[in-house]
Write a protein that holds these residues in place. Structure first.
Motif, mmCIF file in Angstrom:
data_model
loop_
_atom_site.group_PDB
_atom_site.id
_atom_site.type_symbol
_atom_site.label_atom_id
_atom_site.label_comp_id
_atom_site.label_asym_id
_atom_site.label_seq_id
_atom_site.Cartn_x
_atom_site.Cartn_y
_atom_site.Cartn_z
ATOM 1 N N UNK A 1 0.874 -1.189 0.000
ATOM 2 C CA UNK A 1 0.000 0.000 0.000
ATOM 3 C C UNK A 1 0.903 1.228 0.000
ATOM 4 N N UNK A 2 0.685 2.059 -0.984
ATOM 5 C CA UNK A 2 1.565 3.220 -1.164
ATOM 6 C C UNK A 2 0.973 4.431 -0.438
ATOM 7 N N UNK A 3 1.835 5.170 0.227
ATOM 8 C CA UNK A 3 1.410 6.426 0.874
ATOM 9 C C UNK A 3 2.086 7.559 0.119
ATOM 10 N N UNK A 4 1.279 8.542 -0.254
ATOM 11 C CA UNK A 4 1.812 9.679 -1.015
ATOM 12 C C UNK A 4 1.925 10.882 -0.084
ATOM 13 N N UNK A 5 3.055 11.556 -0.155
ATOM 14 C CA UNK A 5 3.251 12.771 0.638
ATOM 15 C C UNK A 5 3.034 13.967 -0.286
ATOM 16 N N UNK B 1 5.691 15.857 -6.867
ATOM 17 C CA UNK B 1 5.986 16.716 -8.020
ATOM 18 C C UNK B 1 4.736 17.489 -8.382
ATOM 19 N N UNK B 2 4.957 18.724 -8.870
ATOM 20 C CA UNK B 2 3.816 19.548 -9.242
ATOM 21 C C UNK B 2 3.253 19.042 -10.562
ATOM 22 N N UNK B 3 1.933 19.020 -10.764
ATOM 23 C CA UNK B 3 1.369 18.600 -12.046
ATOM 24 C C UNK B 3 1.821 19.542 -13.142
ATOM 25 N N UNK C 1 14.681 18.028 -0.146
ATOM 26 C CA UNK C 1 14.174 17.017 -1.084
ATOM 27 C C UNK C 1 14.041 17.637 -2.456
ATOM 28 N N UNK C 2 14.426 16.901 -3.482
ATOM 29 C CA UNK C 2 14.290 17.403 -4.864
ATOM 30 C C UNK C 2 12.884 17.138 -5.373
ATOM 31 N N UNK C 3 12.239 18.174 -5.858
ATOM 32 C CA UNK C 3 10.861 18.072 -6.360
ATOM 33 C C UNK C 3 10.807 18.759 -7.715
ATOM 34 N N UNK D 1 11.096 13.199 3.946
ATOM 35 C CA UNK D 1 12.108 13.190 2.892
ATOM 36 C C UNK D 1 11.700 12.385 1.680
ATOM 37 N N UNK D 2 10.585 11.691 1.746
ATOM 38 C CA UNK D 2 10.197 10.815 0.637
ATOM 39 C C UNK D 2 8.810 11.170 0.141
ATOM 40 N N UNK D 3 8.671 11.417 -1.170
ATOM 41 C CA UNK D 3 7.329 11.699 -1.695
ATOM 42 C C UNK D 3 6.408 10.489 -1.631
#
Lengths: 242, 587
Positions: free
Chosen positions: B108-112, B117-119, B281-283, B415-417
């Motif tokens: 199960x993935x959790x999104x931060x 990343x911006x759309x 964090x790189x975004x 630190x993790x998306x």
């Protein structure tokens, strides 16, 4: 710090009500742990019983002219008074009345599924129904001698001959007068729960873990009251003679 | 700085009331507020001094209980991270997970959302979303926010376990304080003494509910002792206090069934968060250009005042507070960039002062789990310098009432998306436990255990026999009155069997004659006997609904009564007769 145990022996089937029921099954449900199905009685219920009996004792003593400041202070110390400030709280903390701890641990293990091969697992519902039953009562119309319409009520009862134990903690050590009053209040409790006037809820309570026996504490209270009563009577006689 | 770590196990449900719920209810926080724990320690200090009030003029007392140098952090739920039990932290409000996860998917993935990343542009994002929903199936594109819960990392930076404390709802009735039961003085015409007012008297009997933290849960809290010279002495003082009073009472309704706790000092010195491993964090932005984000997460509620001194739970006030804090201790001022993303919640903080006997003024605050993201891409000054300066604020905290656990922050902790959710594997069953409840007990407990075993066995038998009776068919049944006559005999035998061990055999004159046989002997040659002669019972129902076996009722009854378990036999007979009566009435 002083730590006592309050034992509650059920002499007749008792309903320590939860305040609601289960639609279609029972109108008055008892208090039980939903995880294990084990019934218990809330600390608030026990404290209320003790406070009520203390009030009854004071009423009687007052009528006899034997209610002293010491006893009133002891009641305030034990049970506190209404309010939430520092000075209002009592020093007696009443825990819930529960079945023995070893029994509870075994039941928890059974519920958690720790069973032998091919053995049926227990559910909280099994446990609850093994210690309780459902009683039904209806009101009777006095003129027609038939049941009143819509008056059938069902309530769950905890079976008799079961003993519950509650922890009584103190944040300061109580003195002899406070313990004597507590013992008297405990001994005075005869009925608990719902349907007390219908045969349910007959209980016998005792204190354990004290430095002296429960009977000796009660004797101590009797002595205390007699002494105060004699003193009061002497005072009254003295005033009458004048 | 010295840290005292301790664990609090709830022995009873605990009611640390939040400002929510209707007037007739009390709803608990899902953690133990630092203010409550501070009050508990003050209580211990007072007990040590035999109930005397704290000496407010004493330097030690002031430093330990009335200054921001000693901070009582909130108690958060202890959760097992796969290796050891660990103090959880509030989940960021930016974490989402699928609301209806695909059962075939094991991870199960959790999104931060703070670090996603911006759309790229609006049209593309809508197409992608639609495609994603189509691929995932109807309803599976929906997500559920994980804010308001608690988290531990089972694999650092990768996998998390999200949980929340268990709660219990109890219903209570308002009662007269003196009498210990509900009592309306006005209605009964009696006066009451003491502090019971007319209002309280009218409310006697009112139903109210407490939603409390359930018992048997463990929370971990910390005390941060910051003073340079006295930190060690203060830490030792608190540890000694906890060892002297391993049990306490916290929260409301404490004298009757709520709030008793067991406290244990943890000897290892633990920080709130690990010192290392904080980073930007790189975004990617909407033009796929890389940016560097730094997330600031609130680990407790934060009370802030704006430049005008007003309580103001907003991003501008937080920025103002952080900027001021950075300027305060820095030799060279470090400019704090504006927030690129803000995910905040607001809450109202109250409380009660038992010394005054009055509630505390309510203030607005930023809610724990709020996330504020800084874009440090174009930062002129050294990014590491800013990171270090912000991390140093973690220790102090920000805002007001820091001594009560408010104002805790974490910088660069997120630190993790994307993260994975930990999946608990089912535990193998332990096959070494003895059967039955009573087998594992002794004394009074064994007596109760025996009662439980007998009743459970009986209830299982009742259900099984009822099921068997429902599979039977009938023909040529005698009248209902005769069936009930036999049923009366069976029920009497059942009552005797369940009353005392010997009641049944004594009632039968200690003979090995069953009651059914006795009944049929009594009616033999009489009209009732002839009526039963014609009765048939059909058993062994096949799939097509036809019965394979048809017997005389008496023969069938004799066969059942040969069962070694008399109770089971009589229950089956009773259930059969009940069905037969119903069949007669319907027929």
């Amino acid at each position: 710090m002083t730590n006592l145990q309050l034992t509650i022996e059920l002499k007749s089937d008792t309903t320590f009500g939860r305040g609601d029921g289960v639609a279609g099954l029972v109108d008055e449900e008892i208090e039980y742990d939903p995880k294990t199905g084990l019934p218990f009685v809330k600390g608030r219920t026990l404290k209320g019983l003790l406070v009520e009996e203390c009030a009854n004792i004071f009423y009687s003593l007052n009528a006899m002219g034997g209610l002293t400041k010491d006893l009133e202070n002891a009641a305030q110390w034990l049970f506190g008074s209404g309010g939430s400030s520092l000075g209002d709280g009592g020093h007696l903390f009443v825990g819930p009345g529960q079945l023995p701890e070893d029994l509870r641990k075994v039941v928890e293990a059974k519920i958690a599924g720790k069973v032998a091969d091919n053995e049926r697992k227990y559910t909280p519902s099994d446990i609850l129904e093994s210690l309780t039953t459902i009683r039904r009562q209806t009101a009777v119309n006095e003129t027609r001698d038939v049941p009143e319409d819509g008056s059938l009520r069902s309530s769950r009862v905890l079976l008799r001959d079961i003993t519950l134990t509650a922890e009584l903690d103190f944040d300061q050590d109580p003195n002899n007068i406070q313990l004597a009053l507590l013992a008297a209040s405990v001994a005075s409790v005869r009925r608990a729960g719902s349907g007390r006037n219908r045969g349910r809820g007959r209980v016998e309570m005792t204190l354990r873990g004290d430095t002296v026996s429960f009977d000796q504490r009660l004797k101590g209270f009797a002595t205390l009251v007699e002494k105060d009563n004699v003193t009061t009577t002497q005072q009254n006689n003295g005033e009458a003679a004048k | 700085m010295k840290v005292v770590t301790y664990r609090i196990t709830l022995l009873e449900p605990t009611l640390v009331t939040a400002l929510e719920g209707d007037p007739n209810s009390a709803v608990s926080y899902n953690y133990l507020p630092g203010s409550v724990l501070r009050g508990m320690f003050i209580g211990f200090e007072m007990r040590q001094n035999h109930g005397k009030e704290l000496a407010i003029t004493d330097d030690d007392v002031r430093r330990r209980f009335f200054s921001n140098n000693t901070r009582f952090l909130n108690g958060y739920l202890v959760v097992n991270n796969g290796v050891e039990n660990e103090r959880s932290l509030p989940t960021p409000r930016t974490w989402d997970k699928p609301k209806y996860p695909d059962p075939k998917v094991t991870e199960i993935k959790i999104t931060d959302r703070a670090l996603a990343d911006e759309p790229q542009d609006k049209e593309k994002s809508e197409t992608q979303q639609a495609e994603g929903q189509k691929a995932a199936g109807e309803g599976q594109g929906k997500t559920k926010n994980q804010g308001g819960k608690f988290v531990v990392f089972t694999k650092p930076g990768e996998e998390v376990k999200i949980t929340e404390p268990e709660r219990v709802i109890n219903i209570h009735t308002m009662r007269n304080r003196e009498k210990g039961r509900s009592f309306n003085a006005a209605k009964s015409g009696q006066a009451t003494t003491g502090t019971n007012t007319n209002q309280q008297s009218e409310n006697n009997g009112a139903i109210y509910r407490y939603e409390a933290l359930a018992a048997r849960q463990t929370f971990e809290a910390r005390i941060l002792c910051e003073t340079d010279t006295d930190a060690e002495e203060d830490a030792k003082y608190f540890e000694a206090l906890l060892k002297q009073y391993p049990r306490g009472v916290i929260g409301g309704a404490r004298t009757a069934g709520y709030g008793r706790v067991q406290i244990q000092v943890i000897n290892e010195e633990r920080e709130e968060l690990p010192k290392t491993n904080r980073k930007t964090v790189d975004v990617l932005d909407k033009n796929k250009k890389p940016q560097q984000f730094l997330a600031i997460t609130l680990l407790s509620d934060v009370i802030l005042r704006d430049a005008n001194g007003q309580y103001s739970p907003d991003a501008e006030t937080l920025h103002f507070t952080l900027t001021k804090a950075l300027k305060k201790d820095a030799q060279e001022p470090i400019a704090l960039p504006d927030f690129a993303r803000v995910f905040k919640g607001e809450t109202t903080i109250g409380g009660f002062n038992r010394k005054w006997g009055l509630p505390l003024p309510q203030v607005q605050a930023l809610e724990m789990g709020s996330v504020f993201v800084i874009d440090v891409t174009n930062l002129d000054t050294d990014k590491q310098k800013l990171l270090d300066a912000l991390v140093s604020l973690e220790q102090q905290g920000i805002g007001e009432r820091r001594n009560e656990g408010f104002g805790r922050i974490a910088v660069g902790w997120q630190q993790n998306p994307t993260l994975k959710e930990f999946k608990q594997e089912s535990q193998p069953e332990n096959s070494t436990e003895k059967k039955n409840i009573a087998a594992n007990l002794a004394g009074e407990s064994q007596k109760v255990g025996q009662l439980m075993d007998n009743r459970i066995k009986r209830q299982i038998t009742d259900r099984e026999q009822l099921a068997k009776a429902n599979e039977l068919g009938f023909a040529g049944l005698p009248p209902t009155s005769q069936l009930n006559r036999l049923r009366q005999v069976v029920n009497t035998a059942l009552l005797q069997l369940t009353a005392t061990p010997n009641a049944y055999t004594e009632a039968n004159g200690n003979k090995d004659e069953n009651v059914i046989e006795k009944f049929f002997k009594e009616i033999d040659g009489k009209r009732a006997g002839k009526l039963f002669e014609a009765a048939r019972i059909k058993s062994q129902k096949a799939a097509d609904g036809k019965f394979k076996e048809v017997q005389k009722m008496q023969d069938w009854l004799d066969a059942q009564m040969k069962m070694s378990d008399k109770y089971a036999a009589l229950r089956l007979v009773d259930a059969m007769l009940a069905r037969a009566v119903k069949e007669n009435n319907n027929g």
